[in-house]
Structures are given as C-alpha cells and as structure tokens.
Motif scaffolding. Structure first.
Motif, PDB file in Angstrom:
ATOM      1  N   UNK A   1       0.794  -1.232   0.000  1.00  0.00           N
ATOM      2  CA  UNK A   1       0.000   0.000   0.000  1.00  0.00           C
ATOM      3  C   UNK A   1       0.819   1.271   0.000  1.00  0.00           C
ATOM      4  N   UNK A   2       2.151   1.171   0.033  1.00  0.00           N
ATOM      5  CA  UNK A   2       2.965   2.386   0.104  1.00  0.00           C
ATOM      6  C   UNK A   2       2.885   3.223  -1.166  1.00  0.00           C
TER       7      UNK A   2
ATOM      8  N   UNK B   1      -5.236  -3.524   5.704  1.00  0.00           N
ATOM      9  CA  UNK B   1      -6.251  -3.532   6.771  1.00  0.00           C
ATOM     10  C   UNK B   1      -7.464  -2.678   6.434  1.00  0.00           C
ATOM     11  N   UNK B   2      -7.348  -1.876   5.375  1.00  0.00           N
ATOM     12  CA  UNK B   2      -8.476  -1.025   4.970  1.00  0.00           C
ATOM     13  C   UNK B   2      -9.172  -1.535   3.715  1.00  0.00           C
ATOM     14  N   UNK B   3      -8.568  -2.509   3.039  1.00  0.00           N
ATOM     15  CA  UNK B   3      -9.171  -3.020   1.806  1.00  0.00           C
ATOM     16  C   UNK B   3     -10.394  -3.866   2.116  1.00  0.00           C
ATOM     17  N   UNK B   4     -11.444  -3.639   1.352  1.00  0.00           N
ATOM     18  CA  UNK B   4     -12.675  -4.404   1.510  1.00  0.00           C
ATOM     19  C   UNK B   4     -12.759  -5.462   0.411  1.00  0.00           C
TER      20      UNK B   4
ATOM     21  N   UNK C   1      -7.115 -17.436   0.853  1.00  0.00           N
ATOM     22  CA  UNK C   1      -6.999 -17.439   2.306  1.00  0.00           C
ATOM     23  C   UNK C   1      -7.376 -16.071   2.884  1.00  0.00           C
ATOM     24  N   UNK C   2      -7.131 -15.023   2.094  1.00  0.00           N
ATOM     25  CA  UNK C   2      -7.433 -13.648   2.512  1.00  0.00           C
ATOM     26  C   UNK C   2      -7.999 -12.936   1.290  1.00  0.00           C
ATOM     27  N   UNK C   3      -9.011 -12.112   1.496  1.00  0.00           N
ATOM     28  CA  UNK C   3      -9.744 -11.563   0.346  1.00  0.00           C
ATOM     29  C   UNK C   3      -8.883 -10.707  -0.574  1.00  0.00           C
ATOM     30  N   UNK C   4      -7.768 -10.121  -0.051  1.00  0.00           N
ATOM     31  CA  UNK C   4      -6.922  -9.265  -0.884  1.00  0.00           C
ATOM     32  C   UNK C   4      -5.823 -10.038  -1.610  1.00  0.00           C
TER      33      UNK C   4
ATOM     34  N   UNK D   1      -2.280   2.474 -13.030  1.00  0.00           N
ATOM     35  CA  UNK D   1      -1.563   1.245 -12.684  1.00  0.00           C
ATOM     36  C   UNK D   1      -1.068   1.230 -11.240  1.00  0.00           C
ATOM     37  N   UNK D   2      -1.217   2.352 -10.540  1.00  0.00           N
ATOM     38  CA  UNK D   2      -0.757   2.379  -9.140  1.00  0.00           C
ATOM     39  C   UNK D   2      -1.351   1.228  -8.343  1.00  0.00           C
ATOM     40  N   UNK D   3      -2.663   1.047  -8.501  1.00  0.00           N
ATOM     41  CA  UNK D   3      -3.375   0.003  -7.769  1.00  0.00           C
ATOM     42  C   UNK D   3      -4.386  -0.670  -8.686  1.00  0.00           C
ATOM     43  N   UNK D   4      -4.398  -2.005  -8.717  1.00  0.00           N
ATOM     44  CA  UNK D   4      -3.546  -2.883  -7.897  1.00  0.00           C
ATOM     45  C   UNK D   4      -2.220  -3.272  -8.560  1.00  0.00           C
TER      46      UNK D   4
END
Length: 455
Positions: free
Chosen positions: A161-162, A169-172, A185-188, A239-242
C-alpha cells in the motif's frame, strides 16, 4: 540533475547520478489499438530517458509486451472487425496480438519515442514467471490451490500500500456476483497463476494447465532483464493500484529487499472533457490525428504543453494549435539555418534545461523557446543552434524542413495570383478573403513593400 516526483514517497526526489541507470516501463496489452491517452504514458518514459541521456547517463530500458493472461478474455472485445476477420481466417489469439503489437510500434515511432533495449513478450517469458512463482511459494509468500491456481499471500508483505495508500487492513472484499473467491486465504490475495484450458495455456509444476496473472508478468520480466535493483519504474496513474502494488510485493518478496528506487506515474488524459475509453465512444487514435491532416508530432507537442502528472484535457483545437506551432518552428529553424552560425544562447538553454530537470517541467521549457523565437536581440544562428540543441529532448524533428524546397498545396498558387491582382486593384475585401482561404490550406501570407510573401 533530474528531480522527479516519486509516487511512493509522495515528494520530488533526486535521480541519483550514475554512469548507467535502469528503467522499467509497463508496456501495452496488445488486444486493441493504443489510443492517444495510452501513448501519453510512454512519452513520460521517453522524456526521462532523453533528459538523462543529455546528461551522459547510459539508459537501459525494458518495456514488456502483454500478449497473454487477460488478453485471452479481452481479445474478444477488441477491434471487432479485425478480430472477427482473424477468427474467420483461422488465425489465433497470438496472431491478433502480433497485429496490434506492430501497430503499437508504428505509433511509438511516429511519436519519436526511442525504442527500449528490451521488449520481452509475456508468451516468451513463461518459464521466468513459473520460476518466480515457485520461488515465492518456497519463501512462503504464495500458495497453491487444488485446481492448480496459485495465489500471492498479501498478508506476508506488511508494507503493501505504500504506492497507492491502499493498506491491507483497509481493503474491503471486491463486490462480485459470486462473492469472494473461496480459494483465497485472505480476500486481498491475488492470482499469480490461473487454471485454464484455453488456447494460451501452459503446464506447470503444481499441476494442470493455466496462464500467468497480469501482475506477475512485469515482476518476472523486470527482474530478468534489469536485475534486482531498478532505478525508475514508470506507468500510467491507473496502474498504481492494484498492478504496481502487487508487482512491488512480488518483486520485493522474491528479492528480499526494495527492488525499485523511484515509482513515477503519468496522469489521466481526457478528450473533450471526457474519459477516453471504448465504452464511452470517446477513443482517438494516432491514425485519426493523421487523417485530420495533422502531424503526429503535434500530439507530442500538445502533451508537453502540460506537466506529465497533471490531468490534461486534449481537444481537436489544441491539436490544431500544436500543429501550427510545430510547422512554424520548423519553418523558422530552416530560415535560421541560412544565417551565419553563432553560439548557443546560454541563458535560454540553461533555463530550458533547468525546467527539464525540475520534475520534467516541459511547459516552462516550451515558454523559453517561444520567448527565444521572439527575441530580436538574439542572432538567427544562435536561435538555430539553441532550438536544435533542445530538440534532443523535445523530439519534435525541428530540423526536418532544412534544405527542403517549399511546395505549395494544390490550388494555392492560383489563390496567390488572384490575391496579388486583388491588391493591385485595391480590392481589400477580396484580398482578405483570399488570405483566409490560403490560411485554411496551411499557407501564411504576409504583405511587404515588395509585394506579398508566403510560408
């Protein structure tokens, strides 16, 4: 020394002085023509390269070609007529990719973008991707699932996230019809390898056939061709995210340290105030610009009228204005070439080069050229040398009219004769109308004591 805005640190940073620097640029996904908004991102890396090379830095640039992965799905929604014809002729998805890759290369050449040293295709680097994924699995950063797909474990990379500010912890969870992928295993987490039996698929050590995820392509190719220490990484702001967050996590996890020193992004381009996308029917290609009778390098000049990290609204009016400026400068350079040689105007050159070094402030550099053009105290030979010196960065082919015989457009000679007669007869209204008609043909008329002249 070039100073440029680093998206990760959120401030303008020095590009370290070195004899050689390595730069990676996210290349095209070749399932449709690149529009002028796409091409703006590639101008950014070209300007960085030209500025640093003028400072005697050897640049080693890698720009990938994505011809696999999401191409498998998106090729079907590319340029419909071309895709349909290719399918009817029995040509493969890869044949379609090569068609659009060639078109992309023609466009970048028309914009005077210098070719990278390395342009690896994703389909020719599958082994590199499999090796990288295997390394990430071994290090505990990735995991396999029963169908042969592989996911990156996002929680194993704490500094995620930098670049974008999107912390884990903020990604939904994404809003999909089918919900969160139950294999994760984890949604992200994201796919490094996708199970598939489609046309472009490969066998892997972890079972079954599939193709690489988009993000892992750039990690594998940048590490292979530039190594584990990359000085500059460029791309569009989208292209920054993701994409770049995921790429950074993969590369750093594999290398065990920060791989990219500076992340540089170019802002979005609007056309007539709207986002450029096929879905909105607002796509302009470089071929469309040429069809309007405009020089493709007018697009390059229009882009440079704005800072690379400012959103830009391009219009046909701004393109026509850029085309007029481009043609005028070429004519002036050809005119100044006939004058005695003189040294560079050091004041103007220093100001323009300082603007280039100041986070690629091309608008300021272009203002210096306009002021120099009008400055009657500077000798024509000095203007000539200064314009061509700065054109090494601007890339506008300002020397292209030197020594060229001037040829009038069809019909212009007759209009000039009619206007000369109108002036002899003092019919100023007709003379003014004919001046406008000539201007529409690209011929500028000036009246002198010795009669009318044209450029």
């Amino acid at each position: 020394m070039l100073r440029i805005y680093d998206t990760r640190t959120r401030q303008v940073e020095d590009i370290p002085q070195a004899r050689a620097l390595r730069m990676y640029t996210c290349g095209p996904t070749v399932y449709r023509y690149a529009h002028v908004g796409n091409l703006r991102s590639y101008l950014l890396s070209d300007l960085i390269r030209r500025i640093l090379e003028r400072q005697r830095v050897r640049m080693v640039v890698c720009q990938n070609i994505t011809d696999v992965g999401h191409l498998v799905d998106d090729a079907e929604v590319g340029e419909d007529k071309i895709v349909a014809q290719a399918r009817e002729e029995g040509r493969s998805t890869l044949d379609i990719a090569r068609f659009y890759e060639d078109a992309f290369r023609r466009d970048t050449a028309a914009l005077n973008l210098r070719p990278p040293e390395h342009t690896p295709r994703a389909t020719e680097a599958i082994d590199l991707m499999i090796e990288l994924i295997a390394k990430l699995i071994e290090k505990g950063h990735a995991y396999t699932v029963p169908d042969g797909s592989v996911f990156f474990a996002a929680e194993t990379f704490p500094s995620y996230g930098e670049i974008s500010g999107n912390r884990l912890d903020a990604l939904k969870p994404g809003h999909r019809v089918e919900g969160v992928d139950p294999r994760k295993r984890f949604h992200a987490d994201w796919a490094l390898w996708k199970h598939s039996h489609r046309e472009l698929a490969w066998v892997t050590p972890w079972g079954g056939r599939g193709f690489p995820g988009w993000h892992v392509e750039c990690s594998a190719m940048s590490l292979r061709y530039l190594g584990e220490h990359i000085d500059i990484h460029t791309g569009g702001i989208d292209l920054r995210f993701p994409h770049h967050e995921d790429e950074r996590a993969q590369s750093d996890s594999a290398a065990g340290h920060e791989v990219v020193r500076r992340w540089v992004h170019g802002e979005h381009l609007l056309f007539d105030g709207r986002k450029m996308a096929k879905s909105t029917g607002n796509v302009v290609l470089l071929a469309d610009v040429a069809d309007e009778g405009l020089d493709p390098l007018a697009v390059r000049l229009a882009f440079m009228e704005h800072r690379y990290r400012h959103q830009m609204n391009l219009t046909w009016d701004t393109l026509r204005a850029a085309d007029r400026t481009l043609r005028r400068w070429r004519a002036r350079v050809a005119e100044w070439a006939e004058s005695p040689s003189a040294p560079l105007d050091q004041t103007a050159v220093r100001q323009a080069e300082a603007a280039f070094d100041d986070d690629i402030d091309t608008p300021a550099a272009l203002r210096v050229l306009r002021e120099l053009e009008r400055d009657e105290s500077v000798a024509p030979g000095s203007k000539f040398e200064s314009f061509l010196h700065l054109d090494h960065v601007l890339g506008l082919d300002l020397s292209s009219e030197i020594g060229r015989v001037r040829v009038l457009p069809a019909g212009a000679a007759e209009l000039l004769e009619q206007r000369a007669r109108a002036r002899q007869e003092c019919d100023w209204a007709v003379a003014d109308r004919l001046r406008d008609d000539l201007a529409a043909l690209g011929v500028k008329v000036a009246d002198t004591p010795d009669g009318q002249t044209w450029t």
